[in-house]
Design a protein around this motif. Structure first.
Motif, PDB file in Angstrom:
ATOM      1  N   ILE A  35       0.615  -1.049  -0.174  1.00 29.88           N
ATOM      2  CA  ILE A  35      -0.019   0.206   0.193  1.00 29.88           C
ATOM      3  C   ILE A  35       1.277   0.896   0.230  1.00 29.88           C
ATOM      4  O   ILE A  35       0.667   2.118   0.244  1.00 29.88           O
ATOM      5  N   GLY A  36       1.755   1.335  -0.499  1.00 33.18           N
ATOM      6  CA  GLY A  36       3.333   2.158  -0.411  1.00 33.18           C
ATOM      7  C   GLY A  36       4.024   3.171   0.815  1.00 33.18           C
ATOM      8  O   GLY A  36       4.139   3.972   0.873  1.00 33.18           O
ATOM      9  N   ALA A  37       3.702   2.287   2.186  1.00 36.46           N
ATOM     10  CA  ALA A  37       4.113   1.988   3.197  1.00 36.46           C
ATOM     11  C   ALA A  37       4.158   4.112   3.590  1.00 36.46           C
ATOM     12  O   ALA A  37       5.227   4.521   4.118  1.00 36.46           O
ATOM     13  N   PRO A  38       3.110   4.461   3.992  1.00 36.72           N
ATOM     14  CA  PRO A  38       2.325   6.046   4.166  1.00 36.72           C
ATOM     15  C   PRO A  38       3.126   5.506   5.995  1.00 36.72           C
ATOM     16  O   PRO A  38       2.834   4.461   6.691  1.00 36.72           O
ATOM     17  N   LYS A  39       3.901   6.956   5.940  1.00 30.76           N
ATOM     18  CA  LYS A  39       3.738   6.990   7.851  1.00 30.76           C
ATOM     19  C   LYS A  39       2.607   6.805   8.216  1.00 30.76           C
ATOM     20  O   LYS A  39       1.088   7.148   7.818  1.00 30.76           O
ATOM     21  N   GLY A  40       2.179   6.342   9.714  1.00 32.98           N
ATOM     22  CA  GLY A  40       1.563   6.642  10.159  1.00 32.98           C
ATOM     23  C   GLY A  40       0.599   4.983  10.467  1.00 32.98           C
ATOM     24  O   GLY A  40      -0.278   4.370  11.417  1.00 32.98           O
ATOM     25  N   LEU A  41       1.174   4.017  10.010  1.00 31.16           N
ATOM     26  CA  LEU A  41       0.581   2.617  10.459  1.00 31.16           C
ATOM     27  C   LEU A  41       1.471   1.874  11.462  1.00 31.16           C
ATOM     28  O   LEU A  41       2.198   2.393  12.052  1.00 31.16           O
ATOM     29  N   HIS A  42       0.507   1.494  12.194  1.00 30.65           N
ATOM     30  CA  HIS A  42       0.325   1.060  13.749  1.00 30.65           C
ATOM     31  C   HIS A  42       0.462  -0.903  12.839  1.00 30.65           C
ATOM     32  O   HIS A  42      -0.321  -1.441  12.385  1.00 30.65           O
ATOM     33  N   TRP A  43       1.892  -1.352  13.699  1.00 34.71           N
ATOM     34  CA  TRP A  43       1.741  -2.753  13.486  1.00 34.71           C
ATOM     35  C   TRP A  43       0.465  -3.877  14.273  1.00 34.71           C
ATOM     36  O   TRP A  43       0.297  -4.937  13.223  1.00 34.71           O
ATOM     37  N   HIS A  44       0.102  -3.366  15.223  1.00 30.21           N
ATOM     38  CA  HIS A  44      -1.131  -4.226  15.382  1.00 30.21           C
ATOM     39  C   HIS A  44      -2.693  -3.728  14.492  1.00 30.21           C
ATOM     40  O   HIS A  44      -3.149  -4.495  14.411  1.00 30.21           O
ATOM     41  N   ASP A  45      -2.643  -3.064  13.587  1.00 34.80           N
ATOM     42  CA  ASP A  45      -3.077  -3.272  12.769  1.00 34.80           C
ATOM     43  C   ASP A  45      -2.997  -4.211  11.724  1.00 34.80           C
ATOM     44  O   ASP A  45      -4.218  -4.073  10.510  1.00 34.80           O
ATOM     45  N   VAL A  46      -1.772  -4.816  11.652  1.00 35.66           N
ATOM     46  CA  VAL A  46      -2.221  -5.975  10.749  1.00 35.66           C
ATOM     47  C   VAL A  46      -2.349  -6.969  11.660  1.00 35.66           C
ATOM     48  O   VAL A  46      -1.768  -7.189  12.569  1.00 35.66           O
TER      49      VAL A  46
END
Length: 117
Positions: free
Chosen positions: A57-68
């Motif tokens: 998904i383009g490695a945007p900033k702000g992703l959280h590990w627990h959200d996957v």
């Protein structure tokens, strides 16, 4: 359906296990309750899968590990569950379907993710 993104990642299992042993709390930061407690090669493969999702998904900033979260279906097939920050980005991109393949052998864990509309 159309491919929105593809991500792949490889992890050296020994190095990943050493990081987990050296850094208290790292396992809890990277993995959900349901994912924790697996053998090191399984955790390394799941980490590779999370990285592959971000790349798809383009490695945007702000992703959280627990959200996957990588779940296991009957028969052992892995299944991606996304929520929160990851689901928001994926929804905005039109992602409706995820495909995940993981493997580990020879000291390396690898994962590949395909995101589709």
């Amino acid at each position: 359906m159309a491919v929105v993104g593809i991500g792949v990642d490889a992890v050296l299992i020994e190095r990943f296990a050493a990081s987990l042993a050296r850094t208290p709390g790292l396992e809890a930061r990277l993995f959900t309750d349901a994912e924790r407690g697996r053998p090191e090669e399984g955790l390394a493969a799941r980490f590779a899968a999370k990285e592959a999702v971000a790349k798809a998904i383009g490695a945007p900033k702000g992703l959280h590990w627990h959200d996957v979260e990588i779940q296991t279906q009957d028969g052992g097939r892995p299944l991606l569950a996304v929520r929160g920050s990851v689901a928001d980005v994926a929804d905005a991109m039109g992602v409706r379907h995820w495909h995940l393949s993981m493997s580990h052998d020879g000291g390396i864990a690898v994962a590949m993710v395909v995101a589709e509309t």
